[in-house]
Design a protein around this motif. Structure first.
Motif, short mmCIF file in Angstrom:
data_model
loop_
_atom_site.label_atom_id
_atom_site.label_comp_id
_atom_site.label_asym_id
_atom_site.label_seq_id
_atom_site.Cartn_x
_atom_site.Cartn_y
_atom_site.Cartn_z
N MET A 108 25.80 4.09 6.65
CA MET A 108 25.84 3.16 7.83
C MET A 108 24.77 2.66 7.91
N ASN A 109 24.93 1.16 8.69
CA ASN A 109 24.45 0.84 9.76
C ASN A 109 24.29 1.44 11.19
N LYS A 110 22.82 1.77 11.32
CA LYS A 110 22.51 2.88 12.41
C LYS A 110 22.59 2.36 13.77
N GLU A 111 22.26 1.07 13.44
CA GLU A 111 22.47 0.19 14.70
C GLU A 111 24.14 -0.40 15.26
N ILE A 112 24.66 -0.12 14.48
CA ILE A 112 26.80 -0.05 13.99
C ILE A 112 27.12 0.93 14.85
N PHE A 113 26.49 2.26 14.54
CA PHE A 113 26.92 3.53 14.27
C PHE A 113 26.66 4.64 15.62
N VAL A 114 25.57 3.49 15.98
CA VAL A 114 25.31 4.50 17.39
C VAL A 114 26.55 3.63 18.92
N LEU A 171 17.83 -2.92 19.30
CA LEU A 171 17.09 -3.46 17.74
C LEU A 171 15.98 -4.04 18.34
N VAL A 172 15.08 -4.34 17.59
CA VAL A 172 13.85 -4.49 17.92
C VAL A 172 13.82 -6.06 18.23
N SER A 173 14.79 -6.80 17.96
CA SER A 173 14.92 -7.87 17.64
C SER A 173 14.90 -8.37 18.84
N ALA A 174 15.47 -7.92 19.90
CA ALA A 174 15.69 -7.65 20.54
C ALA A 174 14.78 -7.42 22.23
N LEU A 175 13.70 -6.90 21.64
CA LEU A 175 13.20 -6.89 22.67
C LEU A 175 12.14 -8.31 23.36
N GLY A 176 11.23 -7.70 24.02
CA GLY A 176 10.33 -8.41 24.64
C GLY A 176 9.15 -8.06 25.17
N ASP A 177 8.47 -8.12 25.97
CA ASP A 177 7.17 -7.26 26.34
C ASP A 177 7.58 -6.02 27.47
N PHE A 178 7.07 -5.26 26.48
CA PHE A 178 7.71 -4.10 26.62
C PHE A 178 7.29 -3.51 28.30
N ARG A 179 7.06 -4.43 28.74
CA ARG A 179 6.78 -4.68 30.27
C ARG A 179 8.78 -4.32 30.59
N SER A 180 9.64 -4.76 30.27
CA SER A 180 10.36 -6.10 29.95
C SER A 180 11.82 -4.45 29.38
N ARG A 233 3.26 -5.43 13.90
CA ARG A 233 3.37 -5.04 12.59
C ARG A 233 4.42 -5.85 11.26
N ILE A 234 5.60 -5.97 12.37
CA ILE A 234 7.01 -6.61 11.64
C ILE A 234 6.48 -7.68 11.74
N GLU A 235 7.17 -8.17 10.50
CA GLU A 235 7.40 -9.51 10.56
C GLU A 235 8.22 -9.72 11.20
N PRO A 236 8.31 -10.74 12.27
CA PRO A 236 9.29 -11.41 12.78
C PRO A 236 10.76 -11.58 11.72
N PRO A 237 11.02 -12.30 10.52
CA PRO A 237 12.45 -12.25 10.41
C PRO A 237 12.94 -10.68 9.68
N ASP A 238 12.29 -10.01 9.61
CA ASP A 238 12.67 -8.17 9.37
C ASP A 238 12.62 -7.50 11.12
N ARG A 239 12.69 -8.17 11.89
CA ARG A 239 12.81 -7.04 13.28
C ARG A 239 14.13 -7.16 13.40
N SER A 240 15.24 -7.91 12.76
CA SER A 240 16.31 -7.03 13.46
C SER A 240 17.01 -6.20 12.72
N ARG A 241 15.90 -5.72 11.42
CA ARG A 241 16.33 -4.74 10.28
C ARG A 241 15.60 -2.77 10.89
N PHE A 242 14.80 -3.17 12.05
CA PHE A 242 14.01 -1.49 12.56
C PHE A 242 15.30 -1.51 14.81
#
Length: 220
Positions: free
Chosen positions: A1-7, A22-31, A70-79
């Motif tokens: 099961m997709n962990k993001e959907i499950f949570v 999801l990592v793809s939803a994050l910007g600068d860590f201060r935000s 270190r994660i390629e931008p297209p893959d950040r929606s998988r983390f």
């Protein structure tokens, strides 16, 4: 099961789950969301891998930001990046045969010294170190069994399923549903049912549950 959907599903249903996104939803860590900014340890995990593969434990936001870079931008929606929840890893198995739902024991795993989480090496017993399983009893165990019964129905599960959690201050914080758990002597699913069935009987019953599930529709 997709962990993001499950949570997301469990949070909507009122169950305790780790804070994160999801990592793809994050910007600068201060935000980043408050929970991620205040967590001293963060967990970076793929949302679609099993056996705790590719999980990183990161000390603080700067280390997490470096790992994300270190994660390629297209893959950040998988983390997914989430807060670290302290406590022993736990699991409970459940399956349905006919109209009956059969729940196993809630099992906790005490880790060897120096191990920060229940990683794939410990799960698959690949090294000399071993996690020590113990059966949970009392009100907390009853709550987890009740949760498993409700979740199995709410998520429309079929066949043998394992719900994994961190046992934090006597409360289960749910991580994922393992809808195709490994099943061999000593596996986590087998440990959950070992007080009820010999392993051979569990194989027969879980196979019957799987067949019943496919007749009723796809597994959750």
């Amino acid at each position: 099961m997709n962990k993001e959907i499950f949570v997301s599903l469990l949070r909507g249903l009122g169950y305790p789950v780790p804070h994160g996104c999801l990592v793809s939803a994050l910007g600068d860590f201060r935000s980043w969301p408050r929970e991620l900014q205040h967590s001293r340890v963060l967990v970076l995990k793929p949302i679609d891998e099993g056996n705790s593969l590719s999980i990183e434990m990161l000390d603080g936001q700067a280390a997490a930001a470096e790992a994300i870079a270190r994660i390629e931008p297209p893959d950040r929606s998988r983390f997914r990046l989430e807060e670290f929840v302290d406590g022993p890893f736990g699991t409970i198995g459940i399956f349905q045969v006919g109209l009956e739902l059969v729940t196993g024991d809630a099992v906790l795993f005490d880790l060897p010294d120096g191990c920060r989480f229940y990683d794939h090496r410990l799960k698959r017993k690949l090294g000399d170190e071993r996690a020590t399983p113990r059966t949970l009893h009392g009100r907390a165990a009853e709550r987890i069994r009740d949760d498993a019964l409700k979740l199995y129905r709410q998520l429309n599960c079929k066949g043998l399923v394992r719900f994994d959690f961190i046992f934090n201050d006597d409360i289960p914080v749910y991580l994922e549903a393992n809808t195709i758990p490994g099943l061999y002597p000593g596996s986590n699913a087998a440990l959950s049912f070992q007080s009820q069935f010999p392993f051979e009987d569990l194989l027969i019953l879980s196979t019957a549950a799987q067949i019943t599930g496919h007749l009723k529709g796809d597994q959750c």
